[in-house]
Design an enzyme around this catalytic site. Structure first.
Site, PDB file in Angstrom:
ATOM      1  N   LYS A  87       0.851  -1.191   0.000  1.00  0.00           N
ATOM      2  CA  LYS A  87       0.000   0.000   0.000  1.00  0.00           C
ATOM      3  C   LYS A  87       0.889   1.246   0.000  1.00  0.00           C
ATOM      4  CE  LYS A  87      -4.238   1.392   2.403  1.00  0.00           C
ATOM      5  NZ  LYS A  87      -4.977   1.252   3.670  1.00  0.00           N
TER       6      LYS A  87
HETATM    7  C1  E4P Z   1      -8.186   2.562   3.574  1.00  0.00           C
HETATM    8  O1  E4P Z   1      -7.553   1.613   3.199  1.00  0.00           O
HETATM    9  C2  E4P Z   1      -8.092   3.159   4.903  1.00  0.00           C
HETATM   10  O2  E4P Z   1      -7.503   2.209   5.765  1.00  0.00           O
HETATM   11  C3  E4P Z   1      -9.407   3.491   5.530  1.00  0.00           C
HETATM   12  O3  E4P Z   1     -10.497   3.030   4.755  1.00  0.00           O
HETATM   13  C4  E4P Z   1      -9.538   4.844   6.087  1.00  0.00           C
HETATM   14  O4  E4P Z   1     -10.800   4.942   6.709  1.00  0.00           O
HETATM   15  P1  E4P Z   1     -11.152   6.080   7.773  1.00  0.00           P
HETATM   16  O5  E4P Z   1     -11.423   7.347   7.042  1.00  0.00           O
HETATM   17  O6  E4P Z   1     -12.392   5.559   8.440  1.00  0.00           O
HETATM   18  O7  E4P Z   1      -9.982   6.194   8.693  1.00  0.00           O
END
Ligand code: E4P
Length: 218
Positions: A87
């Site tokens: 990622k």
């Molecule tokens: C995406 O991969 C992130 O981990 C995540 O969806 C972020 O979500 P949040 O805005 O609830 O922190």
């Protein structure tokens, strides 16, 4: 639409896996910290533990912000387990690193995407997944789902294979609407996934069926 769970909590991952509808996991440094996972060896071990619970892709985020550091970290992460997806943040260095990994057949997830232009760049760099954060856009009075629609149109225009991974999903209607729009994947909390089960008419109907069965069999 694939269902990913957005957590580093092993119990929640096991619960979603046991439901039989889980296709993968996304994590981020904040989610790892929330579970109290710190120190390189513990973090790496935690990713392996997650991979051993689920069958699908597990996104593990690099911490480095420079290109060389991203390559070093991403290679280490990808060697941990075949289910690991590297990622990378949507930055200039992240896009370059995405291209590096996609050229080598290593899966990538470009994260922190908030515009169609960013999603276009991720696809051009060969990302396996692009992660538009719909909940965080909604938080600032911008339509997160509209961004998913825009990206869907652009990717369909050119046949980009990058999968649209709707991230920052907060509730059941996000999931349902992502499915209507044609997101390839959604990642959200266990509560949103379990929320899909709920309907009062299901509960009332089941109670009635069981009561009728009991009456007929007493
Ligand atoms: C995406 O991969 C992130 O981990 C995540 O969806 C972020 O979500 P949040 O805005 O609830 O922190």
């Amino acid at each position: 639409m694939k269902f990913f769970i957005d957590t580093a909590n092993l119990e929640q991952i096991k619960e979603a896996q046991a439901l039989g509808v889980l296709d993968g996991v996304t994590t981020n440094p904040s989610l790892m910290a929330k579970e109290g996972i710190s120190g390189k060896n513990n973090v790496l071990k935690h990713y392996v533990d997650i991979c051993n619970i689920v069958d699908g892709d597990v996104s593990a985020e690099v911490i480095a912000t420079d290109y060389e550091g991203m390559i070093r970290e991403g290679e280490e992460l990808s060697e941990l387990h075949e289910q690991i997806v590297v990622k990378l943040p949507m930055t200039k260095e992240g896009v370059k690193a995405c291209k590096y990994f996609s050229d080598r057949g290593i899966k990538t997830n470009v994260t922190l995407v908030f515009s169609a232009g960013q999603a276009l760049l991720a696809a051009k760099a060969g990302a396996t997944y692009v992660s538009p954060f719909i909940g965080r856009l909604d938080d600032v009075s911008t339509d997160g789902l509209a961004l998913i629609e825009e990206i869907r149109d652009i990717y369909d225009n050119y046949g980009y294979q990058t999968e649209i991974l709707a991230a920052s999903v907060r509730h059941t209607m996000h999931i349902v609407n992502c499915a209507k729009i044609g997101a390839d994947v959604m990642t959200g909390p266990l509560s949103a996934i379990l929320g899909l089960l709920k309907h009062p008419l299901t509960d009332i109907g089941l109670a009635q069926f069981l009561a009728d069965h009991a009456k007929a069999n007493q």
